[in-house]
Structures are given as C-alpha cells and as structure tokens.
Design an enzyme around this catalytic site. Structure first.
Site, PDB file in Angstrom:
ATOM      1  CG  ASP A   8      -2.288  -4.372 -11.168  1.00  0.00           C
ATOM      2  OD1 ASP A   8      -2.128  -3.386 -10.413  1.00  0.00           O
ATOM      3  OD2 ASP A   8      -1.922  -5.523 -10.866  1.00  0.00           O
ATOM      4  CG  ASN A  38     -11.144   6.339  -7.750  1.00  0.00           C
ATOM      5  OD1 ASN A  38     -11.550   6.995  -6.792  1.00  0.00           O
ATOM      6  ND2 ASN A  38     -11.410   5.030  -7.894  1.00  0.00           N
ATOM      7  CE1 TYR A  96      -5.931   6.394   1.513  1.00  0.00           C
ATOM      8  CE2 TYR A  96      -6.410   7.843   3.373  1.00  0.00           C
ATOM      9  CZ  TYR A  96      -6.682   7.411   2.078  1.00  0.00           C
ATOM     10  OH  TYR A  96      -7.684   8.009   1.363  1.00  0.00           O
ATOM     11  CE  LYS A 120      -5.276   8.407  -1.508  1.00  0.00           C
ATOM     12  NZ  LYS A 120      -5.584   8.237  -2.947  1.00  0.00           N
TER      13      LYS A 120
END
Length: 245
Positions: A57, A80, A163, A167
């Site tokens: 985790d 990932n 989000y 990134k």
C-alpha cells in the site's frame, strides 16, 4: 538480456498488470505490487512467468517498509499506482480533501516507495525508474500549446485539477530524481500512456478514443529496459515520442 528484477506498484489490474505481464513475458522476475492481497494473488495467477506477489500500500509507511525488506535487489521500479477523482468537477469546485487524497497516492506515495527501494536499486548495475504520469499533466496541454498531441481528457480545461496537478508534480519529481541519481547510473523517466480502457479513466473506458492498456504498458516496458545510453529525466508518450512539459 540478463534476468532483471522489477517491481510494479498497483499491478493487480489495468496498465500496471499489463506492465508486469510484459516484463515477465520477457523473462524477468516481477514483483506484483498490490494493496489487496487477494487481488494481487489473482493477478499473479494470470501472469505467465516469474511473477511474485508483494503486498504494498503506497500510502502506508509501515507497509512500504515491510515490502522493502522483502526485496533486497531491484533493477526496475515502475511507480504505477495512482488514483483520480470519480467526479471530474472543475477545480473551482474541488474540495481540498480531494487534493490531499489524490496527492497521498500519486505524489507522496511515489516519494515514499522510491526512497524505500533506493537501497535495493543501488545494488543493480542498471537501475531504472519509470513513473506513470499522464498527458493531462502537460502544462503545454493545459495552456493549449500541445493540441493534437495529448489524448482524451486533457487540453485547456479547468477539470480534474487534483489529478492533473498531481501528475504535473510527479513530472517534476521525475526530473529531480533523474538529476540526483544520474551519477549512479540511474535512468528515471515519466510516461504518458495515453487514455486507456482502465478503471482509472472512468468515461475513457467506453470511449472509442481509449486504447488497449497493453499498448500503453509497452511504453513503460521500453523505458524500464533502456540501454545505458538511453535518456533520463524525460517525459515520453507510449510510442516513445517526447511529450511537451
């Protein structure tokens, strides 16, 4: 190529599972990182080759430390694991807690996992780190300077702020790690896999513009197996072309 040892986080489904599958098919040992042990075991059973479950985790310091103790040598780390918001509202309406939740996995989790596994990676003759980013992280895309380059759910829009910005932060981390580790022979790069039919992409799963996850995974595998004269500190599309920052 000699047998290499790889860890793919969030590898029980989606692009992560395809990355693990392709690395195992190439003859490498792959640790399938999965927060859920049951789903991880199923993923391992679905992958032909030397695939091994690693319960991990990326938001748990204790879990990361326990996982790192099980992997004394590592050649490839693919960060990932990632999450997004199921409600793509504009940034003006996003709650700060949404940012905290997404950054915990997409940014802080990457730092925690990478730093924990650096001792194992330093024992490799050819250490490689691949961070799964997104074309939607491109500032050029956000400002309308990369039209036609970035696929689905990007461009100059105010949606998915948590989000997309997570990134973008991951891209900066990619460059910082590349700079810090270049003298040790590391290659550290970010990948924009394109919109794929995965749970993460929500509407993209049913969009005709969404592609096969295996195709995006192939781009990650290419970066994971870079030769010594390969690039570092770059941001690449699944087909190997550079993505504008």
């Amino acid at each position: 190529m000699d047998n290499l040892i790889a860890l793919v986080t969030g590898a029980n489904k989606g692009i992560g599972k395809d990355i693990a599958r392709q690395l195992a098919a190439a003859g490498h040992t792959v640790y399938v990182g999965s927060r859920d042990a049951g789903r991880g075991r199923q993923a391992v059973a679905d992958i032909d080759g030397d695939a091994r479950l690693l319960v991990l985790d990326v938001t748990s310091a204790e879990g990361i430390a326990a996982a790192a103790e099980q992997v004394p040598l590592l050649d490839i780390l693919v960060n990932n694991a990632g999450i997004s918001s199921v409600d793509p509202r504009p940034v003006t309406e996003e709650h700060p807690d949404t940012f905290r939740r997404i950054y915990e996995t997409n940014v802080f989790g990457v730092v925690a996992v990478t730093n924990a596994f650096l001792p194992a990676l330093r024992r490799s003759a050819r250490p490689r780190i691949v961070n799964i980013s997104s074309g939607a992280a491109s500032l050029a895309a956000s400002t309308g300077q990369a039209e036609g380059i970035i696929a689905f759910a990007s461009g100059p829009t105010g949606a998915l702020g948590a989000y997309r910005s997570s990134k973008t932060a991951l891209n900066e981390l990619t460059v910082l790690y590349a700079n810090a580790l270049t003298d040790d022979g590391f290659k550290v790069n970010a990948l924009a896999p394109g919109a794929r039919r995965t749970d993460l992409n929500g509407p993209a799963r049913v969009s005709s513009r969404a592609g096969d996850p295996a195709e995006g995974a192939a781009g990650a595998v290419r970066l994971a197996l870079l030769p010594d004269d390969g690039p570092t500190g770059g941001f690449f599309s699944w087909d190997g072309t550079p993505v504008p920052w």
